[in-house]
Design a protein around this motif. Structure first.
Motif, short mmCIF file in Angstrom:
data_model
loop_
_atom_site.label_atom_id
_atom_site.label_comp_id
_atom_site.label_asym_id
_atom_site.label_seq_id
_atom_site.Cartn_x
_atom_site.Cartn_y
_atom_site.Cartn_z
N VAL A 141 -3.30 3.63 -2.39
CA VAL A 141 -3.40 2.75 -3.55
C VAL A 141 -2.55 1.51 -3.27
N ARG A 142 -2.74 0.50 -4.08
CA ARG A 142 -1.89 -0.70 -3.97
C ARG A 142 -0.94 -0.74 -5.15
N ILE A 143 0.35 -0.94 -4.85
CA ILE A 143 1.37 -1.00 -5.90
C ILE A 143 1.71 -2.46 -6.19
N ALA A 157 -3.44 0.44 -8.23
CA ALA A 157 -4.87 0.13 -8.24
C ALA A 157 -5.50 0.76 -7.00
N PRO A 158 -6.72 1.28 -7.14
CA PRO A 158 -7.39 1.88 -5.98
C PRO A 158 -7.66 0.82 -4.91
N ILE A 164 0.85 -1.19 0.00
CA ILE A 164 0.00 0.00 0.00
C ILE A 164 0.88 1.25 0.00
N ALA A 165 0.56 2.18 -0.87
CA ALA A 165 1.28 3.44 -0.98
C ALA A 165 0.27 4.59 -0.95
N VAL A 166 0.78 5.80 -1.04
CA VAL A 166 -0.10 6.96 -1.08
C VAL A 166 0.19 7.76 -2.34
N VAL A 167 -0.80 7.84 -3.23
CA VAL A 167 -0.67 8.71 -4.40
C VAL A 167 -0.58 10.15 -3.91
#
Length: 229
Positions: free
Chosen positions: A100-102, A117-118, A73-76
């Motif tokens: 989002v998921r990377i 992906a959201p 999980i990351a943050v756009v």
């Protein structure tokens, strides 16, 4: 994707690995960028308001980056106000937008990109959220009285931001000086109830450690006084 993030999410985004900083959705921070791959990415994308995926990369400042460790999980976030600094670093303002998921991270042209992906956040039950938030505020008030690194205004700020439990947990991690690893644990939790409980447990552990240190210090002082007599 939450209604908080009113933008079109592309299939892939440049990745900005972070080692000492975490940004949450709706958060705005200034970052000093020195990782060569990130500097290469910024050079390749000079546009203002560039969208990137911010993700914590395990390891020390000079350790190589494990590509697989970025697939989480990351943050756009939006990058703006870039300023070239002495020593080849760049200072920039970063505004978090959404979790989002990377996946499918690769390196090309000197920097990393990944498929994004959201993620759908699971809301907490209202009664549980209310109870955990109340306990969190109580522990924070005690911490603020006992240690200088948690300012007294932190509980007051949090009391003014109770409408969104998920955002509340993010703010706790930001304002209560969680470690980078613990902050990333908060980022990873898309279940809001789990995020709230994790933040509370982290605060309770901090309070226990502080009290143990104070107790140990008091016992040592007592022994010293007795020996001096």
């Amino acid at each position: 994707m939450s209604s908080k993030s009113r933008f079109r999410l592309p299939d892939r985004l440049p990745i900005m690995p972070l080692r000492s900083t975490v940004v949450y959705p709706l958060g705005v921070i200034g970052v000093q960028i020195g990782i060569p791959s990130t500097l290469e990415m910024l050079s390749a994308h000079p546009e203002d308001g560039l969208l990137v995926a911010l993700v914590v990369a395990p390891g020390g400042p000079d350790d190589p980056i494990d590509i697989k460790a970025l697939e989480k999980i990351a943050v756009v976030s939006r990058v703006s106000d870039r300023l070239n600094m002495p020593g080849g670093t760049v200072q920039a303002t970063v505004q978090g937008v959404a979790r989002v998921r990377i996946s499918d991270v690769s390196e090309s042209e000197g920097y990393y990109t990944g498929r994004v992906a959201p993620v759908k956040e699971t809301e907490a039950a209202e009664e549980d959220a209310r109870e955990v938030i109340a306990r969190t505020l109580t522990v924070l008030e005690v911490l603020a009285e006992e240690v200088d690194r948690v300012p007294l205004e932190v509980p007051r700020i949090l009391r003014m931001n109770l409408a969104d439990p998920g955002r509340f947990a993010d703010l706790v991690a930001t304002l209560a000086n969680f470690s980078v690893q613990s902050k990333d644990e908060v980022v990873q939790r898309t279940d809001v109830a789990e995020r709230l409980h994790f933040a509370l447990e982290e605060l309770e552990q901090q309070l226990r450690r502080i009290r143990e240190i104070k107790k140990s210090s008091g016992e040592d002082d007592g022994e010293s006084d007795e020996q001096a007599e």
